[in-house]
Design an enzyme around this catalytic site. Structure first.
Site, short mmCIF file in Angstrom:
data_model
loop_
_atom_site.label_atom_id
_atom_site.label_comp_id
_atom_site.label_asym_id
_atom_site.label_seq_id
_atom_site.Cartn_x
_atom_site.Cartn_y
_atom_site.Cartn_z
N ALA A 247 150.07 -9.58 -89.71
CA ALA A 247 149.47 -8.90 -88.56
C ALA A 247 148.26 -9.63 -87.98
CB ALA A 247 149.09 -7.47 -88.95
N GLU B 180 152.09 -19.62 -94.41
CA GLU B 180 152.46 -18.29 -94.91
C GLU B 180 153.19 -18.47 -96.23
OE1 GLU B 180 153.59 -14.78 -96.05
OE2 GLU B 180 152.15 -14.98 -94.41
N CYS C 34 153.90 -1.52 -93.26
CA CYS C 34 153.88 -0.04 -93.30
C CYS C 34 155.30 0.54 -93.21
CB CYS C 34 153.05 0.51 -92.15
SG CYS C 34 151.36 -0.11 -92.17
N VAL D 281 148.28 -21.40 -99.88
CA VAL D 281 146.98 -22.10 -99.86
C VAL D 281 146.24 -21.82 -101.17
CG1 VAL D 281 144.77 -22.30 -98.69
CG2 VAL D 281 146.88 -22.08 -97.36
N TYR E 78 147.80 22.78 -73.86
CA TYR E 78 148.38 23.97 -74.50
C TYR E 78 149.68 24.36 -73.83
CZ TYR E 78 149.54 28.91 -74.86
OH TYR E 78 150.24 30.08 -75.00
N TRP F 53 144.39 28.22 -78.81
CA TRP F 53 143.31 27.42 -79.40
C TRP F 53 143.97 26.45 -80.36
CZ3 TRP F 53 138.26 27.24 -78.12
CH2 TRP F 53 137.73 28.31 -77.38
N ARG G 47 135.44 26.21 -84.17
CA ARG G 47 134.81 27.51 -83.87
C ARG G 47 134.29 28.17 -85.15
NH1 ARG G 47 138.74 31.12 -80.51
NH2 ARG G 47 136.97 32.55 -80.60
#
Length: 452
Positions: A13, A35, A45, A83, A430, A438, A446
């Site tokens: 990556a 590599e 993943c 390496v 929503y 909510w 909340r």
């Protein structure tokens, strides 16, 4: 830069993100990538999903092959090259050609180290390299596990360690019909969660039929020929047909000793926001480097594909002479085990105690959709905020379908120092198929507001 040589160690990556970025900016630049495996630019993943056969072939996990990098992008990718050491004084690296079994020195003008992490393996225990013992970090290791399951038809597996990889591998092996046992040294699965949330995952894992043993330590293996036949812990002996190491990864930096390159947390390479090391003309990116935690402002080691790709891009831009910076991360991660989704971001309670930050916390259970809408699932949201300011410090979510990606709201809030009140005020979407009126994240906010 003209014809100066950029050498990159590591072709996944971070390394290939950087190589591609430099190539886009500098068409005539010599770029050589070493590599150690046969593969470049693949999704590590995705390995558990290849093993579970959710993804049909290993080739689907490869974003770009070495041939494409060589032929289309003129990037000299040399696979099966390991390496061994870095000589920053003479600006050269020692490379082993694994096919010819020959060593040579490769000079560089600029160097990027992107060697990733290596799976933590109990190398002090005899039999750790048995033919039926597997780490899960490279595409090759995933293919080895798949081939072993196909050819040997194992019936039972022991997974050692219960972090992200351990849980995802448990799911993959359950899907393949194996009986799965997990051994975990800690008191709970997933030490990246607070204990109360980790306990919910422990219950979920056991409900799926996994035999889970926490606070147990691997002591030795019973060996017959070249195979492990049983795992011996400090409490019992468990017969098995295969062993998977899911004990996390460590930065792959051992070959840098005597290079003068500074290492930091867990021997990860210390870099600035341009991904430069303390040595001129040497950069580093990905799982082998340190990352700044944006909440604690401390350096951490974090092995995530998101961070690897971003730091690779920044390193490439910096090498190409552009102004680019990687600000850091808040430590957002998600994973799934069968129908259960797990997500986390920010700091844990134990980290806040170490930092001496006064905090309040709440956990709330609600539904992923409007309660009357079919297939509304349970979701538990835990929020942690600073006692007086109300600033969000961390969040964890566990639930079924539709739960985990809600963590992105909290990751955004953390990145921009939002308070619990700010989260309540967010104009989140929503409709009954997607959320209660909510959102569960705001319901938790909340509830927590009362304590601030």
């Amino acid at each position: 830069m003209g014809n100066s040589t950029l050498v990159i160690i590591g072709g996944d990556a971070a390394g290939m993100s950087a190589a591609s970025k430099v190539r886009r900016e500098q068409s005539d630049r010599e770029i050589i990538v070493f590599e150690k495996s046969n593969y470049t630019s693949y999704s590590a993943c995705g390995i558990p999903y290849f093993i579970s056969e959710t993804v049909k072939s290993a080739d689907e996990l490869v974003v770009r092959s070495p041939e494409i990098f060589r032929n289309k992008f003129n990037i000299d990718v040399r696979t099966m090259h390991l390496v061994k050491s870095v000589d920053t004084t003479a600006k050269r690296i020692k490379v082993l050609d694994k096919i010819k079994n020959e060593e040579f020195w490769q000079p560089y003008d600029q160097l990027l180290i992107a060697t990733g992490g290596k799976p933590y393996c109990p190398s002090n225990i005899h039999g750790h390299n048995a033919a039926n013992a597997f780490g899960v970090s490279t595409l090759k290791s995933g293919i080895n596990i798949e081939n072993f399951i196909e050819e040997k038809k194992p019936k039972k597996a022991v997974i050692i360690g219960a972090g992200y990889i351990g849980l995802e591998m448990a799911e993959a092996l359950l899907i393949r019909g194996l009986k799965v046992t997990m051994i975990n040294r800690a008191k709970q699965v997933m030490t990246t969660l607070d204990p109360d949330m980790g306990e919910l995952i422990s219950v979920a894992v056991r409900n799926l039929g996994v035999k889970l043993y926490c606070e147990e330590e691997l002591k030795s293996f019973e060996i017959k020929g070249s195979l492990i036949t049983a795992v011996v812990t400090d409490k019992q002996e468990i017969a098995t047909d295969m062993v998977v190491f899911g004990m996390g990864t460590t930065p792959n930096t051992e070959f840098l000793k005597d290079s003068g390159i500074e290492l930091g947390v867990r021997n990860a390479i210390r870099v600035n926001s341009q991904m430069q090391t303390n040595i001129k003309d040497v950069w580093a990116a990905g799982d082998c480097t340190e990352t700044l935690n944006l909440v604690s402002h401390k350096h951490i080691h974090i092995a995530l594909g998101t961070v690897a790709n971003k730091t690779g891009l920044v390193a490439g831009a910096s090498i190409a002479g552009e102004k680019a910076a990687f600000p850091g991360a808040v430590g957002t991660a998600v994973c799934k085990i069968c129908s259960y989704e797990v997500a986390r971001t920010g700091l844990l309670e134990k980290e806040l105690k170490e930092l001496g930050i006064d905090y309040v916390t709440t956990s709330t259970k609600s539904k992923t959709r409007a309660h009357y809408y079919p297939n509304a699932k349970d979701i538990t949201v835990k929020l942690i905020a600073e006692k007086n300011s109300g600033r969000l410090l961390g969040g964890q979510i566990i639930g079924e379908e539709g739960a985990a990606k809600r963590i992105d709201v909290l990751a955004t809030a953390l990145t921009h120092n939002l308070t619990i009140q700010n989260i309540i005020d967010l104009d989140l979407s929503y409709a009954p198929p997607f959320s209660p009126v909510w959102d569960p994240v705001q319901t938790a906010a909340r509830k927590l507001l009362k304590d601030i």
